[in-house]
Motif scaffolding. Sequence first.
Motif, short mmCIF file in Angstrom:
data_model
loop_
_atom_site.label_atom_id
_atom_site.label_comp_id
_atom_site.label_asym_id
_atom_site.label_seq_id
_atom_site.Cartn_x
_atom_site.Cartn_y
_atom_site.Cartn_z
N GLY A 87 4.87 3.40 -1.86
CA GLY A 87 3.47 3.79 -1.90
C GLY A 87 3.32 5.24 -2.34
O GLY A 87 2.41 5.58 -3.11
N HIS A 88 4.22 6.09 -1.86
CA HIS A 88 4.12 7.50 -2.25
C HIS A 88 4.38 7.70 -3.74
O HIS A 88 3.77 8.54 -4.38
CB HIS A 88 5.10 8.34 -1.42
CG HIS A 88 4.46 8.86 -0.16
ND1 HIS A 88 3.19 8.49 0.21
CD2 HIS A 88 4.90 9.70 0.79
CE1 HIS A 88 2.88 9.10 1.35
NE2 HIS A 88 3.91 9.84 1.73
N TYR A 112 -3.39 8.60 5.62
CA TYR A 112 -2.05 8.41 6.17
C TYR A 112 -1.36 9.79 6.26
O TYR A 112 -1.43 10.58 5.31
CB TYR A 112 -1.32 7.48 5.23
CG TYR A 112 0.15 7.31 5.43
CD1 TYR A 112 0.65 6.67 6.56
CD2 TYR A 112 1.05 7.74 4.46
CE1 TYR A 112 2.01 6.48 6.71
CE2 TYR A 112 2.42 7.55 4.61
CZ TYR A 112 2.88 6.92 5.75
OH TYR A 112 4.22 6.74 5.90
N SER A 115 0.67 11.01 3.41
CA SER A 115 -0.10 11.41 2.23
C SER A 115 -0.63 12.83 2.41
O SER A 115 -0.66 13.62 1.45
CB SER A 115 -1.27 10.44 1.99
OG SER A 115 -0.77 9.14 1.80
N ASN A 159 -5.86 5.06 7.85
CA ASN A 159 -4.75 5.09 8.79
C ASN A 159 -4.77 6.47 9.47
O ASN A 159 -4.83 7.47 8.77
CB ASN A 159 -3.47 4.93 7.94
CG ASN A 159 -2.21 4.83 8.74
OD1 ASN A 159 -2.17 5.05 9.93
ND2 ASN A 159 -1.16 4.48 8.04
N ASP A 184 -6.73 4.11 -1.91
CA ASP A 184 -5.54 3.57 -1.27
C ASP A 184 -6.01 2.41 -0.38
O ASP A 184 -6.69 2.62 0.63
CB ASP A 184 -4.85 4.66 -0.44
CG ASP A 184 -3.59 4.18 0.28
OD1 ASP A 184 -3.42 2.95 0.44
OD2 ASP A 184 -2.79 5.04 0.69
N THR A 186 -4.10 0.12 1.18
CA THR A 186 -2.93 -0.40 1.91
C THR A 186 -3.31 -1.14 3.19
O THR A 186 -2.83 -2.23 3.45
CB THR A 186 -1.98 0.77 2.26
OG1 THR A 186 -1.53 1.37 1.05
CG2 THR A 186 -0.79 0.30 3.07
N LEU A 187 -4.14 -0.52 4.03
CA LEU A 187 -4.40 -1.11 5.34
C LEU A 187 -5.38 -2.27 5.28
O LEU A 187 -5.37 -3.14 6.14
CB LEU A 187 -4.91 -0.06 6.33
CG LEU A 187 -3.88 0.96 6.80
CD1 LEU A 187 -4.38 1.70 8.02
CD2 LEU A 187 -2.55 0.29 7.12
N LYS A 209 3.70 -2.36 3.50
CA LYS A 209 2.93 -2.72 4.70
C LYS A 209 2.48 -4.18 4.61
O LYS A 209 3.31 -5.04 4.39
CB LYS A 209 1.78 -1.74 4.87
CG LYS A 209 2.20 -0.26 4.69
CD LYS A 209 3.14 0.23 5.77
CE LYS A 209 3.74 1.59 5.43
NZ LYS A 209 2.78 2.65 5.15
N ILE A 218 10.52 -1.57 0.88
CA ILE A 218 9.61 -0.51 0.48
C ILE A 218 9.17 -0.77 -0.97
O ILE A 218 10.00 -1.12 -1.81
CB ILE A 218 10.33 0.87 0.55
CG1 ILE A 218 10.88 1.13 1.96
CG2 ILE A 218 9.42 2.00 0.08
CD1 ILE A 218 9.95 1.72 2.96
N GLY A 219 7.88 -0.60 -1.22
CA GLY A 219 7.37 -0.75 -2.59
C GLY A 219 5.96 -0.19 -2.69
O GLY A 219 5.31 0.07 -1.67
N VAL A 371 3.66 0.26 9.91
CA VAL A 371 2.52 -0.62 10.19
C VAL A 371 2.63 -1.82 9.26
O VAL A 371 3.39 -1.81 8.29
CB VAL A 371 1.16 0.09 9.96
CG1 VAL A 371 0.95 1.23 10.94
CG2 VAL A 371 1.01 0.56 8.53
#
Length: 426
Positions: A87-88, A112, A115, A159, A184, A186-187, A209, A218-219, A371
């Motif tokens: 993600g980063h 997050y 971030s 987040n 973002d 993600t959540l 996540k 991780i991706g 998470v």
Amino acid sequence: MSDRQPGFATLAVHAGAQPDPTTGARATPIYQTTSFVFDDVDHAASLFGLQAFGNIYTRIGNPTCAVVEERVAALEGGTAALAVASGHAAQVLALHALMTPGDELIASNKLYGGSINQFNHSFKSFGWNVKWADATDPSSFERAVTDKTKAIFIESLANPGGIVTDIAAIAAVARKAGVPLIVDNTLATPYLCQPIQHGADIVVHSLTKFMGGHGNSIGGIIVDGGSFDWRASDKYPMLSAPRPEYQGMILAETFGNFAFAIAVRVLGLRDLGPALSPFNAFMILTGMETLPLRMEKHCANAKRVAEWLKARPDVSWVSYAGLPDDPSHALAQKYLPRGAGAVFTFGLKGGYEAGIKLVSNVKLFSHLANVGDTRSLIIHPASTTHRQLTDAQKTAAGAGPDTVRLSIGIEDIEDLLADLDQALSA
Ligand SMILES: *Cc1c(COP(=O)(O)O)cnc(C)c1O
């Protein structure tokens, strides 16, 4: 066959994938190879010159990763996507296409924690200046705009506090400023919220996540919304100026509404290098097939846990947008009608000591810093991720001494409540 547009759950299983043309393999194979043989010299030349699409080298593209890209682009309603190592990495590459030293980025102050660190420290060393705006006040973004602003960055569902951002209002600020809005997601995941529909130009994810969803890979990914006019100003030379290494090609002219996805690949990923491994792409693809089923269960369980905590005498507050009296509830109904996600925080009347006791006594919940796993997770930020901050700084970051963060999994709700009950009563 009909011409109907497939629904979300169908896309989650099928988008981007076909049976393998040479072997008939039905699951997407792991193309575990660094490089790909050219048909002939002309084919090689056209691939390197961006005159033809095809595989050259896995740092720039890979067939397993390409299925992840097509699938997430379809789920988000974007034109194209680029999968990357984390993600980063997605955040760095998205901004690398837009920013030069001295430029400014406006970011929500509710992001997050990783971030916030990335923006404050690493981005500063690139000469990218971050101006923080109040996530709950779209006018604070407008006030931060200058002629150096190149992008606005927010999280749809932030987040860790479970704060919902008013995407459409901030998209209007971005449009007026002539800069893209990056969200973002993600959540929330595209199952709960599709930011492009609300005016976002670019969506980024940590696939680590809920998208992968099983806590094993991780991706990250960058999705091009296809909506931004890169040639409306001279602010974005990577997209609007001739590229010397591609025979003077102007990416925005040649690639139209997916030029951003091309730029982050053929300039950003090519030169900075955080490629997603085909094995992780395979794991993430497999996880994404059940995204709708998992998100339904994650959200239903999270709502039950939030309600249960709220009714307890040893809990002082619960911050979950799915609760009717939560400050984010109205925005959650607009942007997350299917559920308010599964990550939220709550406060213990017993403060710091009670937080330590809770994370030490849970048995089914895992005490760790992640998470969006199938498993339920717990962390006490004040004694872990936010340990080095003063109490005042902790509270400002939504991680006061009494705060506990949960990521609710897909286990049986009775087992989750029983575990929290025994740990709180221990
Ligand atoms: C985890 C996370 C990231 C960073 O993703 P990695 O895959 O860990 O690099 C970014 N944004 C949000 C909201 C996250 O939860």
